[in-house]
Design an enzyme around this catalytic site. Structure first.
Site, PDB file in Angstrom:
ATOM      1  N   SER A 161       0.846  -1.182   0.000  1.00  0.00           N
ATOM      2  CA  SER A 161       0.000   0.000   0.000  1.00  0.00           C
ATOM      3  C   SER A 161       0.884   1.235   0.000  1.00  0.00           C
ATOM      4  O   SER A 161       2.040   1.185   0.445  1.00  0.00           O
ATOM      5  CB  SER A 161      -0.896   0.015   1.251  1.00  0.00           C
ATOM      6  N   TYR A 174      -1.392  -0.537  10.003  1.00  0.00           N
ATOM      7  CA  TYR A 174      -1.526  -0.799   8.566  1.00  0.00           C
ATOM      8  C   TYR A 174      -0.268  -0.375   7.820  1.00  0.00           C
ATOM      9  O   TYR A 174       0.273  -1.142   7.013  1.00  0.00           O
ATOM     10  CB  TYR A 174      -2.744  -0.052   8.032  1.00  0.00           C
TER      11      TYR A 174
END
Length: 281
Positions: A161, A174
């Site tokens: 990501s 995350y």
């Protein structure tokens, strides 16, 4: 000279919708969003696809879409936090289709209600994030690599990501686990490259998936759009097409790399959107 010619011929992709002809691919998280788009697009390019997801109904719907387009697919229910489940997924793929050439470790994410800033983050959520994003990538690759080597080589695609590249006010876990996925990718590429196994990661930016639409307020989505260099947010197919490229022989000389597909979000100055108004009309 003969060796150079052979390499050049090998690098030419099949014509038409056959860039993945003869290949078998596993896509985890293929029951919706980016994973579904990748599975359908790989099928359109000739791959036989194992649609793996914890959501069996979502996986079945993706299989229906693949078969409606004339492709072959198998739905497998998988819990990527469970090693036995991952092992069974890989074995099901080989039992059904006879080989394995591509593994797309796409499942990931965290619960944004618990993955907050450092002082308020639920540490149990951090542990779940490691299991769901990093350990699952390790285990999927661990069980797939012997089959990829047996097939003469193959491609592993790990979903990271843009959160791995920048800091944020929340989702601390995350960003950390996606950075770990990038690191794991490089290690796999180095360790198994000599056996013909390529491993790359992909970093999506803001993509209009059900998860994004359901978890972010409209105002935040509008801010993400303003932060892009391009005047729109991505669709799941934008990432799926990049995954098809990484799965295909067109990317045969690409390994250990992070492919950022984010509409220009991370490469421009944060002041750029506002400074556009300073340009002469």
């Amino acid at each position: 000279m003969e060796e150079r010619v052979a390499h050049a011929e090998h690098a030419i992709a099949p014509a038409g919708g056959a860039r993945l002809a003869g290949k078998v691919a596993i896509v985890t998280g293929a029951g919706s969003g980016i994973g579904r788009a990748a599975a359908v697009l790989m099928s359109r390019q000739g791959a036989r696809v194992v649609v793996a997801d914890f959501d069996s109904a979502g996986a079945a719907e993706t299989v229906r879409l693949v078969r409606a387009g004339g492709g072959r697919a198998l739905a497998v229910t998988v819990d990527v936090t469970d090693e036995a489940s991952i092992a069974a997924m890989v074995e099901a793929a080989v039992a059904e289709f006879g080989a394995l050439h591509v593994l797309c470790n796409h499942v990931g994410g965290t619960d944004p209600r618990r993955d907050l800033d450092l002082l308020r983050m639920d540490l149990d959520e951090f542990d779940r994030a490691v299991a769901r994003n990093v350990r699952s990538t390790l285990l999927g690759s661990r069980y797939a690599i012997p089959h990829l080597v047996r097939a003469g080589g193959g491609s592993i695609i790990n979903t990271a990501s843009v959160a791995a590249l920048v800091g944020d006010v929340l989702q601390t876990a995350y960003g950390a686990v996606k950075a770990a996925v990038v690191s794991v990718t490089k290690s796999i590429a180095v360790q198994y490259g000599p056996q013909g196994v390529r491993c790359n990661s992909i970093a999506p930016g803001a993509v209009m998936t059900p998860a994004l639409e359901n978890n972010l307020p409209p105002g935040v989505i509008a801010d993400l759009k303003r932060g892009n260099a391009l005047p729109y947010l991505g669709a799941p197919e934008d990432i799926g097409h990049a995954m098809v490229f990484l799965a295909s022989d067109e990317s045969r000389y690409l390994t250990g790399q992070l492919l950022v597909v984010d509409g220009g979000m991370t490469m421009q100055s944060s002041a750029a959107p506002g400074r556009r108004a300073m340009l002469p009309g």
